[in-house]
Design a protein around this motif. Sequence first.
Motif, short mmCIF file in Angstrom:
data_model
loop_
_atom_site.label_atom_id
_atom_site.label_comp_id
_atom_site.label_asym_id
_atom_site.label_seq_id
_atom_site.Cartn_x
_atom_site.Cartn_y
_atom_site.Cartn_z
N PHE A 58 -0.05 -1.36 31.08
CA PHE A 58 1.00 -2.27 30.59
C PHE A 58 2.37 -1.65 30.83
N PRO A 59 2.76 -1.42 32.08
CA PRO A 59 4.01 -0.69 32.32
C PRO A 59 5.24 -1.37 31.75
N ASN A 60 5.36 -2.67 31.91
CA ASN A 60 6.57 -3.36 31.42
C ASN A 60 6.60 -3.44 29.90
N SER A 61 5.49 -3.76 29.29
CA SER A 61 5.42 -3.84 27.83
C SER A 61 5.64 -2.48 27.19
N PHE A 62 5.08 -1.46 27.79
CA PHE A 62 5.21 -0.11 27.24
C PHE A 62 6.66 0.36 27.31
N GLU A 63 7.32 0.04 28.42
CA GLU A 63 8.74 0.39 28.54
C GLU A 63 9.57 -0.39 27.52
N ALA A 64 9.22 -1.65 27.30
CA ALA A 64 9.98 -2.49 26.36
C ALA A 64 9.92 -1.99 24.93
N VAL A 65 8.85 -1.28 24.55
CA VAL A 65 8.74 -0.75 23.19
C VAL A 65 9.15 0.72 23.13
N LEU A 72 2.68 -1.29 20.30
CA LEU A 72 1.93 -2.25 21.12
C LEU A 72 0.93 -2.99 20.24
N SER A 73 0.48 -4.13 20.71
CA SER A 73 -0.43 -4.97 19.92
C SER A 73 -1.86 -4.42 19.94
N LEU A 74 -2.64 -4.92 19.01
CA LEU A 74 -4.06 -4.58 18.96
C LEU A 74 -4.77 -5.02 20.24
N LEU A 75 -4.37 -6.17 20.75
CA LEU A 75 -4.95 -6.66 22.01
C LEU A 75 -4.65 -5.69 23.16
N GLN A 76 -3.43 -5.20 23.22
CA GLN A 76 -3.08 -4.26 24.29
C GLN A 76 -3.87 -2.96 24.16
N TRP A 77 -4.08 -2.51 22.93
CA TRP A 77 -4.92 -1.32 22.72
C TRP A 77 -6.34 -1.61 23.20
N ALA A 78 -6.89 -2.77 22.82
CA ALA A 78 -8.27 -3.12 23.18
C ALA A 78 -8.42 -3.23 24.70
N VAL A 79 -7.47 -3.84 25.36
CA VAL A 79 -7.52 -3.97 26.82
C VAL A 79 -7.45 -2.59 27.47
N THR A 80 -6.61 -1.73 26.94
CA THR A 80 -6.46 -0.38 27.49
C THR A 80 -7.75 0.42 27.31
N VAL A 81 -8.34 0.34 26.14
CA VAL A 81 -9.61 1.04 25.89
C VAL A 81 -10.71 0.47 26.78
#
Length: 193
Positions: A58-65, A72-81
């Motif tokens: 999630f390069p853009n989202s990670f930079e934005a935060v 990051l959201s729970l969904l982003q954590w789940a997708v990353t895992v």
Amino acid sequence: MTDPTAPLDRLSPLLPVLARFVFAAVLLVYFWSSGLTKLGEGALGFLSPSIGAYAQIFPNSFEAVGYDASRLSLLQWAVTVAGTWAEFLLPMLVVLGLLTRMSALGMIGFIVVQSLTDLFGHGGIDQPETLGAWFDRMPDGVILDQRALWVFLLVVLVTRGGGALSLDRLIFRNAAAVRPADQRPRREAQQRR
């Protein structure tokens, strides 16, 4: 008149085995090395992705935060895992020839998502050397050239299965041997149609 290439048809069952070998030789270490960069520290690192994992997926989202994974959201954590696990599990299943068709299909999906992330998340769409082009004289474009070959290799496994030397063959052939006798004739009749 007989076809002079007919004897080559006998080699057809080896095609999936060869595809799995080539996948192991060319891509297994690539995916596992990439997966290792995504593991967090400690014994539970497989549940706590590294900073690099979020930056890759999630390069853009990670930079934005502000590169703060806790934002990051729970969904982003789940997708990353899930993406991290997929980089280990799917290649292993393909190489072993276990659930080969589903594993190869999963790898195709993974490669599509990986390619879209590389193009749009990491800016590869604006880099001709990364995007590449078909029908040119340069076969080294990462996305259109290399990944098309990866996907084609996996399509062989989706359509043909794991082949003669696979865990699928060992497990599911034995499963057929223990199937109740009343189910065997019906299935055999359906396969003849």
